[in-house]
Design a protein around this motif. Structure first.
Motif, PDB file in Angstrom:
ATOM      1  N   ASP A   1       0.817  -1.213  -0.002  1.00  0.00           N
ATOM      2  CA  ASP A   1      -0.086  -0.031  -0.119  1.00  0.00           C
ATOM      3  C   ASP A   1       0.892   1.041   0.140  1.00  0.00           C
ATOM      4  OD1 ASP A   1      -3.294   0.061   0.609  1.00  0.00           O
ATOM      5  OD2 ASP A   1      -2.202   1.927   0.792  1.00  0.00           O
ATOM      6  N   LEU A   2       0.366   2.497  -0.028  1.00  0.00           N
ATOM      7  CA  LEU A   2       1.189   3.667   0.246  1.00  0.00           C
ATOM      8  C   LEU A   2       0.537   4.227   1.462  1.00  0.00           C
ATOM      9  CD1 LEU A   2       0.280   6.532  -2.477  1.00  0.00           C
ATOM     10  CD2 LEU A   2      -1.193   4.791  -1.579  1.00  0.00           C
ATOM     11  N   ASN A   3      -0.471   4.078   1.784  1.00  0.00           N
ATOM     12  CA  ASN A   3      -0.934   4.898   2.996  1.00  0.00           C
ATOM     13  C   ASN A   3      -0.110   4.451   4.337  1.00  0.00           C
ATOM     14  OD1 ASN A   3      -2.952   4.938   5.339  1.00  0.00           O
ATOM     15  ND2 ASN A   3      -3.545   6.401   4.140  1.00  0.00           N
ATOM     16  N   GLU A   4       0.087   5.163   5.222  1.00  0.00           N
ATOM     17  CA  GLU A   4       1.260   4.786   6.253  1.00  0.00           C
ATOM     18  C   GLU A   4       0.223   4.170   7.344  1.00  0.00           C
ATOM     19  OE1 GLU A   4       4.299   4.906   6.917  1.00  0.00           O
ATOM     20  OE2 GLU A   4       4.389   6.169   5.179  1.00  0.00           O
ATOM     21  N   GLN A   5      -0.902   4.469   7.606  1.00  0.00           N
ATOM     22  CA  GLN A   5      -1.668   3.742   8.859  1.00  0.00           C
ATOM     23  C   GLN A   5      -2.118   2.320   7.919  1.00  0.00           C
ATOM     24  OE1 GLN A   5      -0.991   6.235  10.849  1.00  0.00           O
ATOM     25  NE2 GLN A   5      -2.524   4.767  11.890  1.00  0.00           N
ATOM     26  N   HIS A   6      -2.317   2.128   6.841  1.00  0.00           N
ATOM     27  CA  HIS A   6      -2.598   1.088   6.251  1.00  0.00           C
ATOM     28  C   HIS A   6      -1.145  -0.039   6.083  1.00  0.00           C
ATOM     29  CE1 HIS A   6      -6.200   2.925   3.566  1.00  0.00           C
ATOM     30  NE2 HIS A   6      -6.308   2.821   4.873  1.00  0.00           N
ATOM     31  N   LEU A   7       0.044   0.518   6.067  1.00  0.00           N
ATOM     32  CA  LEU A   7       1.067  -0.398   6.031  1.00  0.00           C
ATOM     33  C   LEU A   7       1.255  -0.487   7.318  1.00  0.00           C
ATOM     34  CD1 LEU A   7       3.258   1.852   3.994  1.00  0.00           C
ATOM     35  CD2 LEU A   7       2.812  -0.374   3.341  1.00  0.00           C
ATOM     36  N   LYS A   8       0.969   0.247   8.563  1.00  0.00           N
ATOM     37  CA  LYS A   8       0.941  -0.138   9.949  1.00  0.00           C
ATOM     38  C   LYS A   8      -0.024  -1.121  10.109  1.00  0.00           C
ATOM     39  CE  LYS A   8       0.918   1.867  14.265  1.00  0.00           C
ATOM     40  NZ  LYS A   8       0.438   2.769  15.171  1.00  0.00           N
ATOM     41  N   SER A   9      -1.046  -1.426   9.538  1.00  0.00           N
ATOM     42  CA  SER A   9      -2.188  -2.170   9.936  1.00  0.00           C
ATOM     43  C   SER A   9      -1.965  -3.608   9.239  1.00  0.00           C
ATOM     44  CB  SER A   9      -3.382  -1.716   9.345  1.00  0.00           C
ATOM     45  OG  SER A   9      -4.534  -2.937   9.257  1.00  0.00           O
ATOM     46  N   ILE A  10      -1.383  -3.544   8.159  1.00  0.00           N
ATOM     47  CA  ILE A  10      -0.980  -4.714   7.611  1.00  0.00           C
ATOM     48  C   ILE A  10       0.043  -5.468   8.249  1.00  0.00           C
ATOM     49  CG2 ILE A  10       0.246  -5.627   5.433  1.00  0.00           C
ATOM     50  CD1 ILE A  10      -0.938  -3.363   3.844  1.00  0.00           C
ATOM     51  N   ALA A  11       1.155  -4.784   8.585  1.00  0.00           N
ATOM     52  CA  ALA A  11       2.441  -5.100   9.331  1.00  0.00           C
ATOM     53  C   ALA A  11       1.758  -5.663  10.831  1.00  0.00           C
ATOM     54  CB  ALA A  11       3.217  -4.083   9.796  1.00  0.00           C
ATOM     55  N   ALA A  12       0.819  -5.115  11.372  1.00  0.00           N
ATOM     56  CA  ALA A  12       0.312  -5.583  12.693  1.00  0.00           C
ATOM     57  C   ALA A  12      -0.580  -6.664  12.375  1.00  0.00           C
ATOM     58  CB  ALA A  12      -0.536  -4.569  13.268  1.00  0.00           C
ATOM     59  N   TRP A  13      -1.611  -7.032  11.237  1.00  0.00           N
ATOM     60  CA  TRP A  13      -2.175  -8.534  11.005  1.00  0.00           C
ATOM     61  C   TRP A  13      -1.208  -9.232  10.666  1.00  0.00           C
ATOM     62  CZ3 TRP A  13      -6.620  -9.681  11.936  1.00  0.00           C
ATOM     63  CH2 TRP A  13      -8.056  -8.703  12.073  1.00  0.00           C
ATOM     64  N   ARG A  14       0.084  -9.016   9.779  1.00  0.00           N
ATOM     65  CA  ARG A  14       1.078 -10.141   9.872  1.00  0.00           C
ATOM     66  C   ARG A  14       1.514 -10.568  11.008  1.00  0.00           C
ATOM     67  NH1 ARG A  14       6.869  -9.182   8.601  1.00  0.00           N
ATOM     68  NH2 ARG A  14       7.527 -10.980   7.713  1.00  0.00           N
ATOM     69  N   ALA A  15       2.018  -9.633  11.880  1.00  0.00           N
ATOM     70  CA  ALA A  15       2.443 -10.089  13.213  1.00  0.00           C
ATOM     71  C   ALA A  15       1.427 -11.024  13.902  1.00  0.00           C
ATOM     72  CB  ALA A  15       2.998  -8.821  14.057  1.00  0.00           C
ATOM     73  N   HIS A  16       0.159 -10.292  13.887  1.00  0.00           N
ATOM     74  CA  HIS A  16      -0.842 -11.302  14.705  1.00  0.00           C
ATOM     75  C   HIS A  16      -1.220 -12.587  14.122  1.00  0.00           C
ATOM     76  CE1 HIS A  16      -5.375 -11.922  15.702  1.00  0.00           C
ATOM     77  NE2 HIS A  16      -5.167 -11.314  16.855  1.00  0.00           N
ATOM     78  N   ALA A  17      -1.061 -12.627  12.898  1.00  0.00           N
ATOM     79  CA  ALA A  17      -1.447 -13.983  12.096  1.00  0.00           C
ATOM     80  C   ALA A  17      -0.357 -14.890  12.267  1.00  0.00           C
ATOM     81  CB  ALA A  17      -1.865 -13.714  10.613  1.00  0.00           C
ATOM     82  N   GLY A  18       1.006 -14.457  12.468  1.00  0.00           N
ATOM     83  CA  GLY A  18       2.239 -15.360  12.579  1.00  0.00           C
ATOM     84  C   GLY A  18       2.382 -16.359  11.431  1.00  0.00           C
ATOM     85  N   LEU A  19       2.098 -16.109  10.324  1.00  0.00           N
ATOM     86  CA  LEU A  19       2.000 -17.150   9.193  1.00  0.00           C
ATOM     87  C   LEU A  19       3.368 -16.940   8.586  1.00  0.00           C
ATOM     88  CD1 LEU A  19      -1.525 -16.731   7.777  1.00  0.00           C
ATOM     89  CD2 LEU A  19      -0.547 -18.721   8.980  1.00  0.00           C
ATOM     90  N   ALA A  20       4.149 -17.984   8.297  1.00  0.00           N
ATOM     91  CA  ALA A  20       5.338 -17.723   7.704  1.00  0.00           C
ATOM     92  C   ALA A  20       5.435 -17.512   6.146  1.00  0.00           C
ATOM     93  CB  ALA A  20       6.188 -19.105   7.708  1.00  0.00           C
ATOM     94  N   ASN A  21       4.316 -17.457   5.348  1.00  0.00           N
ATOM     95  CA  ASN A  21       4.284 -17.079   4.062  1.00  0.00           C
ATOM     96  C   ASN A  21       3.589 -15.760   3.756  1.00  0.00           C
ATOM     97  OD1 ASN A  21       1.891 -18.137   4.856  1.00  0.00           O
ATOM     98  ND2 ASN A  21       1.013 -18.644   2.909  1.00  0.00           N
ATOM     99  N   ILE A  22       3.810 -14.887   4.731  1.00  0.00           N
ATOM    100  CA  ILE A  22       3.458 -13.503   4.425  1.00  0.00           C
ATOM    101  C   ILE A  22       4.776 -12.678   4.611  1.00  0.00           C
ATOM    102  CG2 ILE A  22       2.099 -11.496   4.721  1.00  0.00           C
ATOM    103  CD1 ILE A  22      -0.042 -13.472   6.342  1.00  0.00           C
ATOM    104  N   ARG A  23       5.001 -11.788   3.422  1.00  0.00           N
ATOM    105  CA  ARG A  23       6.299 -10.985   3.617  1.00  0.00           C
ATOM    106  C   ARG A  23       5.946  -9.699   4.130  1.00  0.00           C
ATOM    107  NH1 ARG A  23       8.221 -14.884   3.727  1.00  0.00           N
ATOM    108  NH2 ARG A  23       9.636 -15.934   2.069  1.00  0.00           N
ATOM    109  N   ALA A  24       6.755  -8.789   4.674  1.00  0.00           N
ATOM    110  CA  ALA A  24       6.470  -7.355   5.081  1.00  0.00           C
ATOM    111  C   ALA A  24       5.942  -6.643   4.189  1.00  0.00           C
ATOM    112  CB  ALA A  24       7.758  -6.889   5.765  1.00  0.00           C
ATOM    113  N   PRO A  25       5.032  -5.698   4.441  1.00  0.00           N
ATOM    114  CA  PRO A  25       4.399  -5.043   3.413  1.00  0.00           C
ATOM    115  C   PRO A  25       5.398  -4.005   2.649  1.00  0.00           C
ATOM    116  CG  PRO A  25       3.738  -4.114   5.442  1.00  0.00           C
ATOM    117  CD  PRO A  25       4.660  -5.395   5.987  1.00  0.00           C
ATOM    118  N   LEU A  26       5.126  -3.975   1.556  1.00  0.00           N
ATOM    119  CA  LEU A  26       5.993  -3.086   0.441  1.00  0.00           C
ATOM    120  C   LEU A  26       5.248  -1.883   0.383  1.00  0.00           C
ATOM    121  CD1 LEU A  26       6.374  -5.633  -2.434  1.00  0.00           C
ATOM    122  CD2 LEU A  26       8.211  -4.999  -0.908  1.00  0.00           C
ATOM    123  N   ARG A  27       5.961  -0.481   0.390  1.00  0.00           N
ATOM    124  CA  ARG A  27       5.431   0.646  -0.056  1.00  0.00           C
ATOM    125  C   ARG A  27       5.536   0.871  -1.411  1.00  0.00           C
ATOM    126  NH1 ARG A  27       5.405   4.962   3.318  1.00  0.00           N
ATOM    127  NH2 ARG A  27       7.155   3.685   4.705  1.00  0.00           N
TER     128      ARG A  27
END
Ligand SMILES: C[S@@+](CC[C@H](N)C(=O)[O-])C[C@H]1O[C@@H](n2cnc3c(N)ncnc32)[C@H](O)[C@@H]1O
Length: 224
Positions: A75-101
């Motif tokens: 995404d390009l929106n800061e809050q959305h990038l933060k949300s994506i990263a938080a959902w990723r940490a919350h899910a703890g799945l190995a097959n999701i990479r850190a969000p790209l801007r």
């Protein structure tokens, strides 16, 4: 009338303390979208970029069903990038990479697509509810990047409302389109034929149209 959200977290939706945002539409559309993506992704492995991930909920849900696929939200929106990263940490799945801007208005997308730190050639690009809530140059950058980064058997999937032959497919979409254009004259429900023309310029061809609930569609594009 179809609803749209420019910035999650400012729409009255839930905001978790860790920054996870919630999109109401996600709960209504993710199963129908996955049914279409799954038909293509089942039994395959590779990298998939989601363009304009918003809250990040789609990537989490889809990654759960596809352990052999590596998902790259963006995404390009800061809050959305933060949300994506938080959902990723919350899910703890190995097959999701850190969000790209990724700013889709830039056909180069982001440095990681070129410096070896990002995905390999892409099995798929998925983009939901973005190109009608953005200027046409965003569709242009999205399609150009897909054309450049998809592998030979790759697909570009676009989810949202679309016009056919310049005509709306439902009254609710016409009302939605008018509300978008009222907000920003550069926004608006896109025409399938215009997207086909754009796709052709990037070496892609429309190979499937799947009906979705609430007068939405998924357009699938393959290499010419
Ligand atoms: C309506 S939301 C859809 C989010 C998500 N795909 C979904 O379906 O829930 C549109 C998203 O597109 C993103 N977006 C808008 N313009 C963009 C651009 N130029 N480049 C990348 N993302 C963009 C917004 O930040 C937002 O997250």
């Amino acid at each position: 009338m179809a609803e749209y959200v420019v910035e999650f977290g400012k729409d009255g939706g839930r905001v978790e303390p860790d920054g996870r945002l919630d999109a109401a539409a996600f709960h209504r559309n993710h199963q129908a979208i996955w049914a279409v993506l799954e038909r293509f992704l089942a039994g395959k492995s590779g990298d998939v970029v989601e363009a304009g991930s918003g809250t990040g909920q789609h990537v989490i849900e889809f990654a759960r069903h596809s352990p052999d696929i590596t998902w790259w939200p963006s995404d390009l929106n800061e809050q959305h990038l933060k949300s994506i990263a938080a959902w990723r940490a919350h899910a703890g799945l190995a097959n999701i990479r850190a969000p790209l801007r990724i700013d889709l208005a830039d056909p180069a997308w982001c440095p990681q697509m070129h410096d070896g730190s990002g995905p390999a050639k892409l099995l798929a690009v998925f983009c939901a509810n973005v190109i009608h809530i953005a200027p046409w140059r965003v569709a242009e950058g999205l399609v150009a990047g897909a054309g450049r980064n998809l592998r030979a058997d790759g697909r570009l999937f676009l989810y949202g409302p679309f016009k056919r032959d310049g005509r709306h497919t439902a009254v609710s979409n016409a009302v939605f389109d008018a509300s978008l254009r009222d907000k920003d004259p550069e926004w608006g429900v896109r025409d399938i034929e215009a997207l086909q023309e754009l796709a052709a310029s990037a070496g892609l061809v429309l190979n499937e149209i799947a009906g979705m609930p609430a007068n939405n569609l998924i357009l699938s594009f393959a290499r010419l």
